[in-house]
Design a protein around this motif. Sequence first.
Motif, PDB file in Angstrom:
ATOM      1  N   TRP A 182       1.662  11.450  59.627  1.00  0.00           N
ATOM      2  CA  TRP A 182       0.826  10.296  59.909  1.00  0.00           C
ATOM      3  C   TRP A 182       0.640   9.470  58.634  1.00  0.00           C
ATOM      4  O   TRP A 182       0.322  10.012  57.585  1.00  0.00           O
ATOM      5  CB  TRP A 182      -0.534  10.773  60.432  1.00  0.00           C
ATOM      6  N   CYS A 183       0.865   8.159  58.755  1.00  0.00           N
ATOM      7  CA  CYS A 183       0.569   7.277  57.617  1.00  0.00           C
ATOM      8  C   CYS A 183      -0.794   6.641  57.855  1.00  0.00           C
ATOM      9  O   CYS A 183      -0.946   5.845  58.778  1.00  0.00           O
ATOM     10  CB  CYS A 183       1.621   6.189  57.436  1.00  0.00           C
ATOM     11  N   PRO A 184      -1.803   7.004  57.034  1.00  0.00           N
ATOM     12  CA  PRO A 184      -3.149   6.465  57.240  1.00  0.00           C
ATOM     13  C   PRO A 184      -3.203   4.946  57.019  1.00  0.00           C
ATOM     14  O   PRO A 184      -4.104   4.289  57.514  1.00  0.00           O
ATOM     15  CB  PRO A 184      -3.993   7.173  56.174  1.00  0.00           C
ATOM     16  N   ARG A 185      -2.252   4.379  56.276  1.00  0.00           N
ATOM     17  CA  ARG A 185      -2.277   2.933  56.067  1.00  0.00           C
ATOM     18  C   ARG A 185      -1.635   2.200  57.248  1.00  0.00           C
ATOM     19  O   ARG A 185      -2.192   1.298  57.832  1.00  0.00           O
ATOM     20  CB  ARG A 185      -1.561   2.548  54.775  1.00  0.00           C
ATOM     21  N   CYS A 186      -0.406   2.626  57.627  1.00  0.00           N
ATOM     22  CA  CYS A 186       0.268   1.987  58.761  1.00  0.00           C
ATOM     23  C   CYS A 186      -0.420   2.366  60.068  1.00  0.00           C
ATOM     24  O   CYS A 186      -0.171   1.765  61.099  1.00  0.00           O
ATOM     25  CB  CYS A 186       1.729   2.399  58.828  1.00  0.00           C
ATOM     26  N   GLN A 187      -1.277   3.391  60.030  1.00  0.00           N
ATOM     27  CA  GLN A 187      -1.932   3.886  61.238  1.00  0.00           C
ATOM     28  C   GLN A 187      -0.896   4.245  62.286  1.00  0.00           C
ATOM     29  O   GLN A 187      -0.984   3.848  63.444  1.00  0.00           O
ATOM     30  CB  GLN A 187      -2.915   2.838  61.788  1.00  0.00           C
ATOM     31  N   ILE A 348       5.529  10.743  51.148  1.00  0.00           N
ATOM     32  CA  ILE A 348       4.968   9.397  51.254  1.00  0.00           C
ATOM     33  C   ILE A 348       5.656   8.613  52.364  1.00  0.00           C
ATOM     34  O   ILE A 348       6.746   8.963  52.802  1.00  0.00           O
ATOM     35  CB  ILE A 348       5.087   8.612  49.919  1.00  0.00           C
ATOM     36  N   CYS A 349       4.986   7.559  52.825  1.00  0.00           N
ATOM     37  CA  CYS A 349       5.501   6.717  53.903  1.00  0.00           C
ATOM     38  C   CYS A 349       6.650   5.860  53.378  1.00  0.00           C
ATOM     39  O   CYS A 349       6.545   5.254  52.320  1.00  0.00           O
ATOM     40  CB  CYS A 349       4.379   5.827  54.415  1.00  0.00           C
ATOM     41  N   TYR A 350       7.766   5.811  54.099  1.00  0.00           N
ATOM     42  CA  TYR A 350       8.937   5.066  53.614  1.00  0.00           C
ATOM     43  C   TYR A 350       8.718   3.567  53.639  1.00  0.00           C
ATOM     44  O   TYR A 350       9.462   2.812  53.044  1.00  0.00           O
ATOM     45  CB  TYR A 350      10.202   5.442  54.391  1.00  0.00           C
ATOM     46  N   ARG A 351       7.666   3.119  54.300  1.00  0.00           N
ATOM     47  CA  ARG A 351       7.403   1.687  54.358  1.00  0.00           C
ATOM     48  C   ARG A 351       6.410   1.240  53.308  1.00  0.00           C
ATOM     49  O   ARG A 351       6.505   0.166  52.762  1.00  0.00           O
ATOM     50  CB  ARG A 351       6.870   1.300  55.748  1.00  0.00           C
ATOM     51  N   CYS A 352       5.361   2.070  53.062  1.00  0.00           N
ATOM     52  CA  CYS A 352       4.281   1.567  52.205  1.00  0.00           C
ATOM     53  C   CYS A 352       3.904   2.545  51.102  1.00  0.00           C
ATOM     54  O   CYS A 352       2.958   2.289  50.368  1.00  0.00           O
ATOM     55  CB  CYS A 352       3.066   1.212  53.057  1.00  0.00           C
ATOM     56  N   ASP A 353       4.629   3.662  50.959  1.00  0.00           N
ATOM     57  CA  ASP A 353       4.410   4.618  49.868  1.00  0.00           C
ATOM     58  C   ASP A 353       3.071   5.356  49.922  1.00  0.00           C
ATOM     59  O   ASP A 353       2.706   6.046  48.980  1.00  0.00           O
ATOM     60  CB  ASP A 353       4.522   3.946  48.479  1.00  0.00           C
TER      61      ASP A 353
HETATM   62 ZN   LIG Z   1       2.769   3.454  55.782  1.00  0.00          ZN
END
Ligand SMILES: [Zn+2]
Length: 872
Positions: A182-187, A348-353
Amino acid sequence: MKKEMNKIYNPGEWEDDIYEKWEKSGYFNPDNLNLPENAPNYTMVLPPPNITAKLHIGHASMLAIEDLFIRFHRMNGYRTFWIPGTDHAAIATQNVVEKKLLKEEKKTRHDLGREKFLEKVWEFLNETQNTILNQTKKMGSSLDWSCQAFTLDEKRQEAVKKMFGDMYNEGVIYQGERVINWCPRCQSTLADDEVEYKEQQAKLYTFRYSKDFPIAISTTRPETKLGDTAMAVNPKDERYKKYIGQTINTEFCGQKLNIKIIGDISVDMNFGTGALGVTPAHSIIDSQMAQKNNLPTIKVINEQGLIKENFGKFSGQTVLQARAMIVKELKKQNLIEKEEEINNNLSICYRCDTPIEPLPSKQWFVSVDKKLDRLNGKSLKEKALEVVQEKQIEFIPDRFTKRYMDWTSNLHDWCISRQIWFGHQIPVWYKDNDIRVGDKPQEEGWIQDPDTLDTWFSSGMWTFSTLGWPENFVNNKKINELEKYHPTQMLETGYEIITLWVSRMVIMSLFALNEIPFEKVYLHGTVLDKNGKKMSKSKGNGIDPLDVIKEFGTDALRLSLLIGNTPGNDMRYSEEKVASNRNFINKLWNISRFIITNTDDLSDNYDKSNLNLSDKWILNRLNNLIIESRKNLQEYQFTLAGDKLKDFTWNDLADWYIEAKKFEKNDDNNKILIFILKNILRLWHPFIPFITEVIWQELGEKETIMIASWPQDINVSFNSEEQDFELIKEIIVAIRNARFVNKVEPGKKIKAIIIAGNKESLIKEQKYLIQNLKTGISEIEFISANTEPDKNNIILINVGSIEIHLLGAIDEEKEKMRRNKEIENLNKIISVIENKLANNDFITRAPAELIQKEQEKLKNYQIELEKIKNNI
Ligand SMILES: [Zn+2]
């Protein structure tokens, strides 16, 4: 009347018009190629570029490679079909638009709401889509625009709904509670391969939950221990064996824990304390262990990355805050046994780290292990392995077969739901406790699942959704284009998406059609800058292909992206390379201009019975070139083919054959030149389509070169003549070199005496070439091997067994002066070093190393001086 041609080739004047003519000709569409019924297919889908941004140089490279494959096969009589399209790239696009919105309007997507936000996304993508299409055309791509597709257009939406419904009905798609990334930023959820790893320093803490707990554990994330429900030890571990099966109630930082001690042979007895705190909610591995042992799952961290309610003072804290609080508390209670710095990989998230939180969540999955009737009792995973094992699909280069097999063998169920707004909304409707899948129910009151599908779900269907699936699949039978063109022959794409995309295309095609999506997969590398660094907009080393095209022309860019590019390997790009290829394009123009404007007869039916040695040589070379470059291109070794073509065009044709023709009288000279030109233009066409088309038209050809046939073998066998001419070339080069090395004045005429043995008659015949091709030879005399020639003032060179004496090459007076000057200079240098070494100050202060160096230098200069004196 002789033709006129511009002195300089200016690509900008031609390229757009030519592309328009190609489009109008209709030959991008395979139906218009007028081929026999049994012509073989060559179908390829364009990997749809993300509409997140305009194309970069990596895309340009991909387009150049694919267009080369396509044009080569089209000229070889294949029913060639290249399908264009773009990808909506769900999460990536949503992120770009979200960032833009925040920057320009200081708003989040929640401020706008779903509908308004999606309007913004479509606005954005209509703009980028146009830019991308324009760029793609500028590259000369011969795509069949009549069947352009978009992964989120209406037809593809229908296809996705049908696929989802079919998979759901067969139990391949299911909903389940799983620990997901789960990416807490991209939700949003991320697939396993959307997670990247960053090496970092972390603290590894070794501690006990409480004073009376018998076993210590080690972890870098003490805050997740609030959700521990078990402790795993190796059943062979003598230290802990006796505890297995017990449940110990304890208190960890004020929170109650019930820890069951379980035995698991995968626990490494030598790592840390040999015991593992099991956190089923926040680790994918632990969740699997929990499933096996029927352990409860306690969720500690929520979707915002905060500690959930019911964890006392920790509730509402961020993960990092909670970690600090727990460490402080453990220290206070004196429970920490060890605290060490380690290197570990942070997910880490591949879109937003943003660091990933593994979380339990209700999601939609594609089962890869369910046995399916439609696959004769095999699962998607088994079948996806089988088709590659059986070589129904081949990877180029072959080493990627292993990567595919390894990855597919370890494949888990694929989580396909994403908590974002842009994309294919999941075709599931709820009403009270009812659920409907597929099309929207007609009645009121049904609410659609708010999530969207993983972007690879729709792009995974690309080979058949673009060929009219599902309309063209009736009663389990392919009809129309789907029948005609599926499976495709080739997929050309970047090696970095072999797992994300390639393998999913295999799975989707196997499910929908029970057949492979493509027969071959060619994998290209990344285009790096000239220093070997990745290019990116943020680093400022990104390049817009359109800028390069404006300055150098498309052909020069294509050539730079093709030659030097090998399967599976990264390549470097530099503007110097493009500039040098632009020079080559100009060279080709000048060669053609010389040939075309020198004659008023553009026919190529030369008299085969009246050929010079040079004619036989070039025809033999051309024949080999045709055979070898065809083989290279069939084996996808286009760098090799391109190098050979360049070598032939520049060296054989321009530097030798055309030069020789200026001194050889043959009525058919021009016809042979036209013949060669028509052949190399066709050989070159897949690499540099624009200039070859322009020159082809200058030759008076009515049809486009795009559908001209690939050159046939010339049916000549002049191997010994080729060798003879090569010998003449070698002699000429040797004389040129000898003049250069001996500093003979460029304009000076010299005489050659040749001892040629059995090559005498050959050399006599070709004497005029040896004299005329920039050798400055005024006269050639042949003598036999046992005659001793005058050894004064000569340069002696050997070419194989042939001995050549160049007379009068050296000017005795000048040479003497030059040598004296050299002796004078050396004497000066030697005395400077001698003085230095005689200086006490230097000898005592300088390091021994330096003194030794100076002594060596002195010795070398003295040797050189001796040599020159001896020569005199
Ligand atoms: Zn993300």
